[in-house]
Scaffold this motif. Sequence first.
Motif, PDB file in Angstrom:
ATOM      1  N   PHE A  96       0.828  -1.207   0.000  1.00 23.87           N
ATOM      2  CA  PHE A  96       0.000   0.000   0.000  1.00 23.87           C
ATOM      3  C   PHE A  96       0.861   1.255   0.000  1.00 23.87           C
ATOM      4  CE2 PHE A  96      -2.450   3.378   2.060  1.00 23.87           C
ATOM      5  CZ  PHE A  96      -3.501   3.464   1.148  1.00 23.87           C
ATOM      6  N   GLU A  97       1.955   1.225   0.746  1.00 19.10           N
ATOM      7  CA  GLU A  97       2.824   2.402   0.777  1.00 19.10           C
ATOM      8  C   GLU A  97       3.470   2.644  -0.591  1.00 19.10           C
ATOM      9  OE1 GLU A  97       5.335   1.643   4.125  1.00 19.10           O
ATOM     10  OE2 GLU A  97       3.883   2.477   5.551  1.00 19.10           O
ATOM     11  N   GLU A  98       3.769   1.576  -1.317  1.00 17.72           N
ATOM     12  CA  GLU A  98       4.294   1.737  -2.680  1.00 17.72           C
ATOM     13  C   GLU A  98       3.217   2.291  -3.609  1.00 17.72           C
ATOM     14  OE1 GLU A  98       6.597  -1.507  -4.385  1.00 17.72           O
ATOM     15  OE2 GLU A  98       6.936  -2.311  -2.378  1.00 17.72           O
ATOM     16  N   MET A  99       1.964   1.825  -3.421  1.00 17.75           N
ATOM     17  CA  MET A  99       0.847   2.355  -4.206  1.00 17.75           C
ATOM     18  C   MET A  99       0.655   3.841  -3.919  1.00 17.75           C
ATOM     19  SD  MET A  99      -1.756  -0.827  -3.555  1.00 17.75           S
ATOM     20  CE  MET A  99      -3.241   0.099  -3.926  1.00 17.75           C
ATOM     21  N   ARG A 100       0.731   4.191  -2.645  1.00 19.54           N
ATOM     22  CA  ARG A 100       0.528   5.589  -2.259  1.00 19.54           C
ATOM     23  C   ARG A 100       1.660   6.476  -2.802  1.00 19.54           C
ATOM     24  NH1 ARG A 100      -0.673   7.005   3.944  1.00 19.54           N
ATOM     25  NH2 ARG A 100       1.382   6.045   4.179  1.00 19.54           N
ATOM     26  N   SER A 113      -6.628   6.844   1.711  1.00 21.82           N
ATOM     27  CA  SER A 113      -5.240   7.016   2.137  1.00 21.82           C
ATOM     28  C   SER A 113      -5.126   7.896   3.379  1.00 21.82           C
ATOM     29  CB  SER A 113      -4.398   7.595   0.999  1.00 21.82           C
ATOM     30  OG  SER A 113      -4.889   8.866   0.596  1.00 21.82           O
ATOM     31  N   ASP A 114      -6.004   8.905   3.512  1.00 22.56           N
ATOM     32  CA  ASP A 114      -5.965   9.745   4.711  1.00 22.56           C
ATOM     33  C   ASP A 114      -6.345   8.958   5.956  1.00 22.56           C
ATOM     34  OD1 ASP A 114      -5.089  12.031   3.455  1.00 22.56           O
ATOM     35  OD2 ASP A 114      -7.095  12.830   3.104  1.00 22.56           O
ATOM     36  N   LEU A 115      -7.381   8.106   5.834  1.00 23.54           N
ATOM     37  CA  LEU A 115      -7.776   7.293   6.982  1.00 23.54           C
ATOM     38  C   LEU A 115      -6.690   6.268   7.303  1.00 23.54           C
ATOM     39  CD1 LEU A 115     -11.615   6.627   6.589  1.00 23.54           C
ATOM     40  CD2 LEU A 115     -10.448   8.038   8.280  1.00 23.54           C
ATOM     41  N   TYR A 116      -6.018   5.781   6.264  1.00 19.53           N
ATOM     42  CA  TYR A 116      -4.903   4.859   6.497  1.00 19.53           C
ATOM     43  C   TYR A 116      -3.845   5.547   7.361  1.00 19.53           C
ATOM     44  CZ  TYR A 116      -0.962   1.756   5.471  1.00 19.53           C
ATOM     45  OH  TYR A 116       0.103   0.909   5.584  1.00 19.53           O
ATOM     46  N   THR A 117      -3.472   6.776   6.986  1.00 15.43           N
ATOM     47  CA  THR A 117      -2.488   7.526   7.760  1.00 15.43           C
ATOM     48  C   THR A 117      -2.997   7.798   9.171  1.00 15.43           C
ATOM     49  OG1 THR A 117      -1.653   8.584   5.749  1.00 15.43           O
ATOM     50  CG2 THR A 117      -1.138   9.661   7.839  1.00 15.43           C
ATOM     51  N   PHE A 118      -4.283   8.125   9.287  1.00 10.35           N
ATOM     52  CA  PHE A 118      -4.875   8.431  10.589  1.00 10.35           C
ATOM     53  C   PHE A 118      -4.741   7.245  11.542  1.00 10.35           C
ATOM     54  CE2 PHE A 118      -8.525   8.363  13.500  1.00 10.35           C
ATOM     55  CZ  PHE A 118      -8.379   9.594  14.131  1.00 10.35           C
ATOM     56  N   VAL A 191      -7.552   0.319   4.730  1.00 14.11           N
ATOM     57  CA  VAL A 191      -7.450   0.906   6.063  1.00 14.11           C
ATOM     58  C   VAL A 191      -7.254  -0.170   7.125  1.00 14.11           C
ATOM     59  CG1 VAL A 191      -8.642   2.344   7.779  1.00 14.11           C
ATOM     60  CG2 VAL A 191      -8.842   2.883   5.355  1.00 14.11           C
ATOM     61  N   ALA A 192      -7.728  -1.385   6.855  1.00 11.41           N
ATOM     62  CA  ALA A 192      -7.684  -2.446   7.854  1.00 11.41           C
ATOM     63  C   ALA A 192      -6.278  -2.715   8.364  1.00 11.41           C
ATOM     64  CB  ALA A 192      -8.284  -3.734   7.276  1.00 11.41           C
ATOM     65  N   VAL A 193      -5.282  -2.633   7.489  1.00 13.48           N
ATOM     66  CA  VAL A 193      -3.902  -2.888   7.894  1.00 13.48           C
ATOM     67  C   VAL A 193      -3.457  -1.872   8.934  1.00 13.48           C
ATOM     68  CG1 VAL A 193      -1.519  -3.050   7.095  1.00 13.48           C
ATOM     69  CG2 VAL A 193      -3.367  -3.911   5.657  1.00 13.48           C
ATOM     70  N   ALA A 194      -3.771  -0.596   8.696  1.00 13.46           N
ATOM     71  CA  ALA A 194      -3.404   0.448   9.653  1.00 13.46           C
ATOM     72  C   ALA A 194      -4.176   0.291  10.954  1.00 13.46           C
ATOM     73  CB  ALA A 194      -3.660   1.825   9.049  1.00 13.46           C
ATOM     74  N   VAL A 195      -5.455  -0.112  10.866  1.00  9.78           N
ATOM     75  CA  VAL A 195      -6.262  -0.323  12.071  1.00  9.78           C
ATOM     76  C   VAL A 195      -5.658  -1.431  12.925  1.00  9.78           C
ATOM     77  CG1 VAL A 195      -8.511  -1.077  12.941  1.00  9.78           C
ATOM     78  CG2 VAL A 195      -8.395   0.556  11.058  1.00  9.78           C
ATOM     79  N   HIS A 196      -5.167  -2.486  12.287  1.00 11.51           N
ATOM     80  CA  HIS A 196      -4.513  -3.558  13.031  1.00 11.51           C
ATOM     81  C   HIS A 196      -3.322  -3.022  13.811  1.00 11.51           C
ATOM     82  CE1 HIS A 196      -6.147  -6.803  10.041  1.00 11.51           C
ATOM     83  NE2 HIS A 196      -7.085  -6.253  10.782  1.00 11.51           N
ATOM     84  N   SER A 197      -2.560  -2.133  13.179  1.00 12.95           N
ATOM     85  CA  SER A 197      -1.406  -1.518  13.852  1.00 12.95           C
ATOM     86  C   SER A 197      -1.867  -0.702  15.055  1.00 12.95           C
ATOM     87  CB  SER A 197      -0.645  -0.626  12.866  1.00 12.95           C
ATOM     88  OG  SER A 197       0.412   0.059  13.508  1.00 12.95           O
TER      89      SER A 197
END
Length: 284
Positions: A96-100, A113-118, A191-197
């Motif tokens: 995802f970071e490569e996609m972004r 992407s904003d929610l991912y960062t959040f 977003v799920a990956v970031a939520v897991h973190s």
Amino acid sequence: MMKSVVEYKDYREYVLDYYRERKRSSAFTWREFARLAGFASGSYLKLVCDGKTRLLEEGAKKTALAMGLLGFEYDYFVLMVRYENAKTDVQKKKCFEEMRALSDAHHVKILGSDLYTFYETWKHSVVRELAVAMPGAKPHEIAKACRPAISAADVSASLSFLMKAGLLTRDIKGNYHQTNRSLTTGRLNVVAVAVHSLLRQMGEFALDALDKLPISERHFSGITMGVTAETYAKVIEELARCRKRIVSLVADEQHPDKVCRLNFQFFPLTENLKRVQGTPGKGE
């Protein structure tokens, strides 16, 4: 006119949109599409779009070329497929970071992407609450209120991101306001990956609170229980209802005096007993 591939987060959606666009202007068929991509089965790409099978790495490259994708768009499409097929959060995060990075380089924002960062770090959610609860506070004052403490630079960076992402606004007096009282990840898989973190970070904070905070400042409880699959589903539904009730309780809070975290955790402590014991299940 189709959107650029870098505006997509799901490769199946892009393949389906491409097919529909070609179909509108010609007698394009799934069989022809599969032939152009080099697949033996004429229905393969339709099955992919229906979610009944998936593209692998080589198939992704062939499909991208069949759709005329070149350069960074080709790379982005392959990354979407790689993300979907990734087995671990670490692998998904890297994809995802490569996609972004590709989308940022070409000035296009990925949906979510904003929610991912959040959700990548606990700091944004806490600063978002404190900025409103502490009107007029400077970054170093907000930083000191955090537990664990963070730097004023971290707070400034978080406030900048929250404003840019539209998660906070600022009035003429310099006070912050939340654009939405509560947030949801919706159905965004990225977003799920970031939520897991975030959940891991909050879980670690919970363990620290158990050791470091007096009982008067924290509440911990738990139940160990035996359940069936049906009861498990009912408990999940009840937890969802409880969460919604709690959100409604705090939604209109105008002057909070602290920011708290509530974790919901419900997970198995054993293997499935029917499989372990070899006991026939229902209908067997």
